[in-house]
Write a protein that holds these residues in place. Sequence first.
Motif, PDB file in Angstrom:
ATOM      1  N   LYS A  81       0.871  -1.173   0.000  1.00 31.51           N
ATOM      2  CA  LYS A  81       0.000   0.000   0.000  1.00 31.51           C
ATOM      3  C   LYS A  81       0.910   1.226   0.000  1.00 31.51           C
ATOM      4  O   LYS A  81       1.594   1.475   0.997  1.00 31.51           O
ATOM      5  N   ALA A  82       0.924   1.955  -1.098  1.00 29.39           N
ATOM      6  CA  ALA A  82       1.880   3.052  -1.301  1.00 29.39           C
ATOM      7  C   ALA A  82       3.279   2.507  -0.998  1.00 29.39           C
ATOM      8  O   ALA A  82       3.670   1.491  -1.550  1.00 29.39           O
ATOM      9  N   ASP A  83       4.025   3.125  -0.042  1.00 29.48           N
ATOM     10  CA  ASP A  83       5.380   2.629   0.203  1.00 29.48           C
ATOM     11  C   ASP A  83       5.436   1.693   1.411  1.00 29.48           C
ATOM     12  O   ASP A  83       6.498   1.378   1.920  1.00 29.48           O
ATOM     13  N   LYS A  84       4.267   1.234   1.887  1.00 32.11           N
ATOM     14  CA  LYS A  84       4.242   0.347   3.055  1.00 32.11           C
ATOM     15  C   LYS A  84       3.811  -1.058   2.660  1.00 32.11           C
ATOM     16  O   LYS A  84       2.927  -1.231   1.829  1.00 32.11           O
ATOM     17  N   THR A  85       4.449  -2.056   3.289  1.00 34.80           N
ATOM     18  CA  THR A  85       3.991  -3.433   3.083  1.00 34.80           C
ATOM     19  C   THR A  85       3.167  -3.836   4.293  1.00 34.80           C
ATOM     20  O   THR A  85       3.655  -3.815   5.424  1.00 34.80           O
ATOM     21  N   LEU A  86       1.918  -4.170   4.055  1.00 35.43           N
ATOM     22  CA  LEU A  86       1.036  -4.565   5.159  1.00 35.43           C
ATOM     23  C   LEU A  86       0.964  -6.080   5.261  1.00 35.43           C
ATOM     24  O   LEU A  86       1.033  -6.776   4.252  1.00 35.43           O
ATOM     25  N   LEU A  87       0.818  -6.571   6.493  1.00 38.33           N
ATOM     26  CA  LEU A  87       0.548  -7.997   6.686  1.00 38.33           C
ATOM     27  C   LEU A  87      -0.920  -8.139   7.054  1.00 38.33           C
ATOM     28  O   LEU A  87      -1.385  -7.542   8.032  1.00 38.33           O
ATOM     29  N   LEU A  88      -1.637  -8.915   6.247  1.00 37.30           N
ATOM     30  CA  LEU A  88      -3.062  -9.117   6.500  1.00 37.30           C
ATOM     31  C   LEU A  88      -3.310 -10.528   7.014  1.00 37.30           C
ATOM     32  O   LEU A  88      -2.780 -11.505   6.455  1.00 37.30           O
ATOM     33  N   MET A  89      -4.090 -10.613   8.100  1.00 40.72           N
ATOM     34  CA  MET A  89      -4.484 -11.925   8.615  1.00 40.72           C
ATOM     35  C   MET A  89      -5.995 -12.036   8.426  1.00 40.72           C
ATOM     36  O   MET A  89      -6.745 -11.282   9.040  1.00 40.72           O
ATOM     37  N   ASN A  90      -6.410 -12.956   7.588  1.00 46.20           N
ATOM     38  CA  ASN A  90      -7.829 -13.084   7.237  1.00 46.20           C
ATOM     39  C   ASN A  90      -8.444 -11.703   6.966  1.00 46.20           C
ATOM     40  O   ASN A  90      -9.513 -11.372   7.472  1.00 46.20           O
ATOM     41  N   GLY A  91      -7.701 -10.889   6.223  1.00 50.52           N
ATOM     42  CA  GLY A  91      -8.191  -9.582   5.804  1.00 50.52           C
ATOM     43  C   GLY A  91      -7.911  -8.446   6.772  1.00 50.52           C
ATOM     44  O   GLY A  91      -8.049  -7.275   6.413  1.00 50.52           O
ATOM     45  N   GLU A  92      -7.497  -8.749   7.999  1.00 47.82           N
ATOM     46  CA  GLU A  92      -7.251  -7.680   8.995  1.00 47.82           C
ATOM     47  C   GLU A  92      -5.787  -7.223   8.930  1.00 47.82           C
ATOM     48  O   GLU A  92      -4.874  -8.053   8.892  1.00 47.82           O
ATOM     49  N   ASP A  93      -5.572  -5.925   8.960  1.00 45.52           N
ATOM     50  CA  ASP A  93      -4.211  -5.384   8.951  1.00 45.52           C
ATOM     51  C   ASP A  93      -3.589  -5.560  10.343  1.00 45.52           C
ATOM     52  O   ASP A  93      -4.015  -4.918  11.305  1.00 45.52           O
ATOM     53  N   ILE A  94      -2.567  -6.442  10.440  1.00 48.23           N
ATOM     54  CA  ILE A  94      -1.929  -6.682  11.746  1.00 48.23           C
ATOM     55  C   ILE A  94      -0.465  -6.196  11.753  1.00 48.23           C
ATOM     56  O   ILE A  94       0.322  -6.586  12.610  1.00 48.23           O
ATOM     57  N   THR A  95      -0.131  -5.347  10.781  1.00 48.77           N
ATOM     58  CA  THR A  95       1.257  -4.924  10.591  1.00 48.77           C
ATOM     59  C   THR A  95       1.912  -4.381  11.858  1.00 48.77           C
ATOM     60  O   THR A  95       3.037  -4.765  12.181  1.00 48.77           O
ATOM     61  N   SER A  96       1.240  -3.486  12.576  1.00 49.80           N
ATOM     62  CA  SER A  96       1.925  -2.908  13.750  1.00 49.80           C
ATOM     63  C   SER A  96       1.768  -3.801  14.979  1.00 49.80           C
ATOM     64  O   SER A  96       2.652  -3.839  15.832  1.00 49.80           O
ATOM     65  N   LYS A  97       0.674  -4.554  15.029  1.00 46.72           N
ATOM     66  CA  LYS A  97       0.432  -5.396  16.219  1.00 46.72           C
ATOM     67  C   LYS A  97       1.498  -6.486  16.381  1.00 46.72           C
ATOM     68  O   LYS A  97       1.792  -6.907  17.492  1.00 46.72           O
ATOM     69  N   ILE A  98       2.073  -6.942  15.281  1.00 49.29           N
ATOM     70  CA  ILE A  98       3.026  -8.058  15.382  1.00 49.29           C
ATOM     71  C   ILE A  98       4.367  -7.651  15.988  1.00 49.29           C
ATOM     72  O   ILE A  98       5.192  -8.505  16.270  1.00 49.29           O
ATOM     73  N   ARG A  99       4.595  -6.370  16.185  1.00 49.05           N
ATOM     74  CA  ARG A  99       5.914  -5.912  16.656  1.00 49.05           C
ATOM     75  C   ARG A  99       6.025  -5.842  18.170  1.00 49.05           C
ATOM     76  O   ARG A  99       7.077  -5.481  18.699  1.00 49.05           O
ATOM     77  N   GLU A 100       4.952  -6.145  18.891  1.00 52.38           N
ATOM     78  CA  GLU A 100       5.026  -6.055  20.353  1.00 52.38           C
ATOM     79  C   GLU A 100       5.953  -7.136  20.918  1.00 52.38           C
ATOM     80  O   GLU A 100       5.993  -8.244  20.394  1.00 52.38           O
ATOM     81  N   PRO A 101       6.731  -6.789  22.011  1.00 54.25           N
ATOM     82  CA  PRO A 101       7.693  -7.745  22.566  1.00 54.25           C
ATOM     83  C   PRO A 101       7.075  -9.095  22.920  1.00 54.25           C
ATOM     84  O   PRO A 101       7.675 -10.153  22.713  1.00 54.25           O
ATOM     85  N   GLU A 102       5.836  -9.066  23.434  1.00 51.75           N
ATOM     86  CA  GLU A 102       5.191 -10.334  23.810  1.00 51.75           C
ATOM     87  C   GLU A 102       5.035 -11.234  22.570  1.00 51.75           C
ATOM     88  O   GLU A 102       5.181 -12.457  22.637  1.00 51.75           O
ATOM     89  N   ILE A 103       4.728 -10.587  21.446  1.00 52.35           N
ATOM     90  CA  ILE A 103       4.529 -11.357  20.215  1.00 52.35           C
ATOM     91  C   ILE A 103       5.868 -11.904  19.695  1.00 52.35           C
ATOM     92  O   ILE A 103       5.920 -12.990  19.110  1.00 52.35           O
ATOM     93  N   SER A 104       6.967 -11.182  19.946  1.00 52.56           N
ATOM     94  CA  SER A 104       8.289 -11.704  19.549  1.00 52.56           C
ATOM     95  C   SER A 104       8.540 -13.035  20.232  1.00 52.56           C
ATOM     96  O   SER A 104       8.954 -14.017  19.604  1.00 52.56           O
ATOM     97  N   MET A 105       8.274 -13.102  21.541  1.00 54.43           N
ATOM     98  CA  MET A 105       8.532 -14.334  22.282  1.00 54.43           C
ATOM     99  C   MET A 105       7.566 -15.439  21.841  1.00 54.43           C
ATOM    100  O   MET A 105       7.950 -16.583  21.679  1.00 54.43           O
ATOM    101  N   LEU A 106       6.288 -15.051  21.629  1.00 52.31           N
ATOM    102  CA  LEU A 106       5.302 -16.051  21.201  1.00 52.31           C
ATOM    103  C   LEU A 106       5.627 -16.599  19.805  1.00 52.31           C
ATOM    104  O   LEU A 106       5.445 -17.787  19.540  1.00 52.31           O
ATOM    105  N   ALA A 107       6.126 -15.713  18.936  1.00 52.18           N
ATOM    106  CA  ALA A 107       6.491 -16.148  17.579  1.00 52.18           C
ATOM    107  C   ALA A 107       7.630 -17.154  17.662  1.00 52.18           C
ATOM    108  O   ALA A 107       7.633 -18.169  16.953  1.00 52.18           O
ATOM    109  N   SER A 108       8.576 -16.873  18.539  1.00 54.66           N
ATOM    110  CA  SER A 108       9.700 -17.792  18.708  1.00 54.66           C
ATOM    111  C   SER A 108       9.178 -19.146  19.199  1.00 54.66           C
ATOM    112  O   SER A 108       9.623 -20.205  18.745  1.00 54.66           O
TER     113      SER A 108
END
Length: 231
Positions: A81-108
């Motif tokens: 979208k313009a100069d940004k790459t968005l991550l969509l989960m079942n259509g929802e934009d979760i681009t900024s939500k995935i950067r939280e520290p808790e999510i880093s540990m959960l992703a690992s």
Amino acid sequence: MSDNQSFFPSQPLLITVDGPAGAGKTSVSKILAQRLSYTYVDTGALYRGVAIGAKRAGIQADDDAGLAGFCKKLHLCFEQKADKTLLLMNGEDITSKIREPEISMLASAVSANPVVRKFLLNLQKKMGEKKETVFEGRDMGTVVFPDADIKFFLDASIETRAARRYEELKEQTCQSPADVKTDMKRRDTNDSTRDLAPLKPADDSILINSTHLSLEAVIEKIMECIKTAFG
Ligand code: DC
């Protein structure tokens, strides 16, 4: 402007950039893709997407059956979208939500689960079909694209990596520099000691230690290697 900035390889390439958190993979891969007019794929974002979805659904990282059912209904994709790459989960934009520290540990944690790795392996392979892509991750050169045209493994000292990550996060988090370093060490251990697709350089990858290198110096080195192999 160096010669490398106007260079284009002699054939379409699939390029992999692996390494631990904070080694500079994201900045390097994005700029590299831009210079070559290639697509950039952040595969860590996909693991983070699974982590958010699983958390919302109350599914634990070791619940194979729960994650299998969840992945069946999960649609993850990138959208430009313009100069940004968005991550969509079942259509929802979760681009900024995935950067939280808790999510880093959960992703690992979810990334050690075979069901999740298989689901994302297929998705990543599909994304690589057209080549002309820079894939950033942990197992791009070893497992997902063992036949990649050229592979890089970026590393740096834990002090440098933690300091870089703290600079990135400090506006959005109340974590101290020490917390960031502790989290990073834990993730390093998780990611490199898991049974499946552990973080390690592929035998045929080009190792670059960025501890004392600027971003531009790393890009120059990478472009030089590509030029030597595909000039
Ligand atoms: O690159 P990142 O910090 O956004 O990745 C988040 C987590 O996802 C990381 O701790 C390990 C996992 N990951 C993985 O196992 N394989 C990949 N190719 C990319 C990320």
